[in-house]
Design an enzyme around this catalytic site. Structure first.
Site, PDB file in Angstrom:
ATOM      1  CB  SER A  25    -106.793  77.266 -71.237  1.00  0.00           C
ATOM      2  OG  SER A  25    -106.326  76.009 -71.670  1.00  0.00           O
ATOM      3  CG  ASN A 112    -102.074  67.228 -64.498  1.00  0.00           C
ATOM      4  OD1 ASN A 112    -102.795  67.866 -65.268  1.00  0.00           O
ATOM      5  ND2 ASN A 112    -102.556  66.413 -63.584  1.00  0.00           N
ATOM      6  CB  THR A 157     -84.669 114.176 -48.006  1.00  0.00           C
ATOM      7  OG1 THR A 157     -84.523 115.452 -47.375  1.00  0.00           O
ATOM      8  CG2 THR A 157     -83.278 113.605 -48.271  1.00  0.00           C
ATOM      9  CG  HIS A 158     -88.711 114.965 -46.132  1.00  0.00           C
ATOM     10  ND1 HIS A 158     -89.415 114.171 -45.267  1.00  0.00           N
ATOM     11  CD2 HIS A 158     -87.426 114.971 -45.662  1.00  0.00           C
ATOM     12  CE1 HIS A 158     -88.618 113.727 -44.309  1.00  0.00           C
ATOM     13  NE2 HIS A 158     -87.395 114.193 -44.538  1.00  0.00           N
ATOM     14  CB  SER A 279    -103.721 118.854 -74.714  1.00  0.00           C
ATOM     15  OG  SER A 279    -105.055 119.284 -74.568  1.00  0.00           O
ATOM     16  CE  LYS A 285    -100.815 119.674 -70.338  1.00  0.00           C
ATOM     17  NZ  LYS A 285    -102.153 119.114 -70.059  1.00  0.00           N
ATOM     18  CG  ASN A 287    -100.147 115.934 -71.958  1.00  0.00           C
ATOM     19  OD1 ASN A 287     -99.887 116.914 -71.256  1.00  0.00           O
ATOM     20  ND2 ASN A 287    -101.277 115.813 -72.629  1.00  0.00           N
ATOM     21  CD  GLU A 292     -99.097 111.484 -67.844  1.00  0.00           C
ATOM     22  OE1 GLU A 292     -99.997 111.994 -67.165  1.00  0.00           O
ATOM     23  OE2 GLU A 292     -98.951 111.706 -69.066  1.00  0.00           O
ATOM     24  CE1 TYR A 319    -102.804  71.835 -63.695  1.00  0.00           C
ATOM     25  CE2 TYR A 319    -104.839  70.561 -63.625  1.00  0.00           C
ATOM     26  CZ  TYR A 319    -104.104  71.628 -64.110  1.00  0.00           C
ATOM     27  OH  TYR A 319    -104.671  72.493 -65.008  1.00  0.00           O
ATOM     28  CD  GLN A 324    -107.622  76.183 -68.247  1.00  0.00           C
ATOM     29  OE1 GLN A 324    -107.440  74.976 -68.401  1.00  0.00           O
ATOM     30  NE2 GLN A 324    -108.749  76.773 -68.601  1.00  0.00           N
ATOM     31  CE  LYS A 327    -101.176  77.594 -68.723  1.00  0.00           C
ATOM     32  NZ  LYS A 327    -101.859  77.231 -67.467  1.00  0.00           N
TER      33      LYS A 327
HETATM   34  N1  ARG Z   1    -105.009  73.833 -69.522  1.00  0.00           N
HETATM   35  C1  ARG Z   1    -104.493  73.184 -68.384  1.00  0.00           C
HETATM   36  C2  ARG Z   1    -103.678  74.184 -67.533  1.00  0.00           C
HETATM   37  O1  ARG Z   1    -103.406  75.209 -68.014  1.00  0.00           O
HETATM   38  C3  ARG Z   1    -103.612  72.075 -68.790  1.00  0.00           C
HETATM   39  C4  ARG Z   1    -103.564  70.932 -67.816  1.00  0.00           C
HETATM   40  C5  ARG Z   1    -104.898  70.339 -67.683  1.00  0.00           C
HETATM   41  N2  ARG Z   1    -104.863  69.118 -66.999  1.00  0.00           N
HETATM   42  C6  ARG Z   1    -105.972  68.494 -66.704  1.00  0.00           C
HETATM   43  N3  ARG Z   1    -105.873  67.363 -66.126  1.00  0.00           N
HETATM   44  N4  ARG Z   1    -107.159  68.991 -66.954  1.00  0.00           N
HETATM   45  O2  ARG Z   1    -103.342  73.933 -66.403  1.00  0.00           O
END
Ligand code: ARG
Length: 458
Positions: A25, A112, A157-158, A279, A285, A287, A292, A319, A324, A327
């Protein structure tokens, strides 16, 4: 080489390359380095205070982490996917730099509770920065509302012309939306800003930790109440992305309006050139790319919200590695909403309003028909009858290609003998708007009062 891993003691073969690539990660969680280092320093200081680490170890750890932080900031830190994540990259570098003391940092802690802490700190920082930009955007809307309080445009409205409104009133309507978004973010912040450190892997730790002091050190408002919940909970991230998603939905609605308003058919506003593109084939144009793209990017953020909700739905306590996957949607939602709010805060002050075109659209759309009905009601007619009579007036005006205020008095009187000369006060869009003079109404006086209240609240 299994023993190269920080957790490699019980393994007899090394992780396959495919699994390493699949499970790393650090390629995306490296951006949590500031939070990770702050959390580690606070944890180390606490271990020092309760006597688990020596003062010398704490100093070495904190100084070592500071050198790592400056290397990362300078772009001189080499991230290694074999070390999985941001935590182990930093911890390995620390041990390389300071030796034994580095290996003691992880005492009484798990990745964790470490990652839960990092993500909470990240969400808190994200909310604080976003709220600053929302305030900038809100101020821009208040300024524009004041400048355009007397500008009359059709209210819809509408998407059909309904009644005339003040352009400033419309801007303040947008502002109400983002004030609610701000409130939702600040509410989410309360639940995000709680410290999970000390929960360790899932059950807590045997060391005599002082959770309250780490929490205070990191600026948290308190500590989580249950270790199992603390390492598994990602509600705070979901709440942030939910608030961001709804904020994006609001910006998307504004975008739709600005896109329409800036077409030559509406012609209500001109977007500044620097927010538009041309454009490659059609020379005429201009834009409205920014609105958008904001409308388009709303799909990403609401998709990120769905990702997070679905991520959590099958997870047993506590956990799981699934977490993971929180993120990328979180970062994507944050990057997107921050960029969109920032751009709108720059765009709104640069919006050029075509006052005459706005007014003409209200006049040509028979937007004061309701005012004529209300006028007849004041003369004693029942509203339903007045509605019917005015329908006839509008039909005739349409036939004759006239605006309502341009109908001759005798033509109007043919519909109702009650109609007198004063009818033209209500048929003019200015009269219509000024008459809605109560809290929350569109009268320019009310718009100015709302502007004053907004300024006083800051
Ligand atoms: N990269 C993990 C996460 O984002 C960190 C925690 C991992 N913990 C583990 N026991 N493998 O959640």
């Amino acid at each position: 080489m299994s023993n190269a891993k920080l957790w490699g003691g019980r393994f007899s073969e090394s992780t396959s390359e495919a699994v390493e690539a699949f499970s790393e990660s650090v390629s995306f969680d490296a951006r949590l380095w500031r939070q990770d280092i702050a959390g580690s320093k606070a944890h180390a200081r606490m271990l020092g205070r309760v006597g688990v680490l020596s003062g010398a170890d704490v100093t070495a750890i904190c100084e070592g982490l500071d050198t790592i932080a400056s290397d990362i900031a300078a772009g001189d830190f080499v991230w290694d996917t074999a070390l999985e994540d941001v935590h182990m990259n930093i911890e390995s570098a620390l041990t390389e730099r300071i030796g034994e003391a580095g290996k003691r940092l992880h005492t009484g802690r798990s990745r964790n509770d470490q990652i839960a802490t990092d993500v909470r700190l990240y969400v808190r920082d994200a909310i604080d920065a976003l709220v600053t930009d929302i305030d900038r955007l809100s101020t821009a809307l208040v300024d524009l509302a004041e400048a355009e309080a007397d500008t009359i445009m059709p209210g819809f409205t509408h998407l059909q012309v309904a009644q005339p409104v003040s352009f400033g009133h419309h801007m303040l309507a947008w502002r109400e939306q983002i004030l609610r978004d701000r409130a939702r973010l600040m509410d989410a912040r309360k639940r995000a800003n709680i410290c999970p450190l000390g929960s360790a892997a899932l059950a807590g730790t045997v060391y005599p930790i002082d959770r309250e002091s780490v929490a205070a050190d990191l600026g948290f408002d308190g500590i989580t109440a249950n270790s199992l919940d603390a390492v598994s909970d990602r509600d705070f991230a979901i709440e942030f992305v939910h608030a961001a998603g709804l904020l994006m939905v609001h910006l998307s609605r504004w975008s739709e309006e600005l896109i329409l308003w800036s077409t030559p058919m509406f012609g209500f506003v001109q977007l500044p050139d620097r927010f538009c593109t041309g454009s490659s084939i059609m020379p005429q144009k201009k834009n409205p790319d920014v609105p958008e793209l904001v409308r388009g990017k709303t799909a990403r953020v609401t998709g990120d919200l769905m990702s997070l909700l679905m991520l959590m739905k099958g997870q047993p306590l506590a956990y799981n590695r699934d977490n993971q996957e929180d993120k990328e949607p979180l970062f994507d939602a944050h990057d997107t909403v921050a960029a969109c709010v920032g751009l709108y805060a720059d765009l709104i002050p640069a919006l050029a309003v075509n006052r005459e075109t706005c007014r003409r659209a209200a006049v040509e759309g028979y937007s004061t028909a309701t005012d004529l009905a209300d006028y007849l009601v004041r003369k004693g007619m029942a509203f339903r009858d007045a509605h019917h009579v005015v329908g006839g007036v509008v039909a005739q005006a349409l036939d004759e290609g006239r605006e309502l205020a341009a109908m001759p008095l005798d033509a109007l009187q043919a519909f109702s003998a009650e109609i007198e000369d004063d009818v033209f006060d209500v048929l003019r869009v200015e009269g219509s708007v000024a008459a809605r003079d109560h809290a929350g109404g569109t009268a320019p006086a009310q718009v100015r009062a709302a502007v004053a209240r907004a300024r006083a609240a800051n």
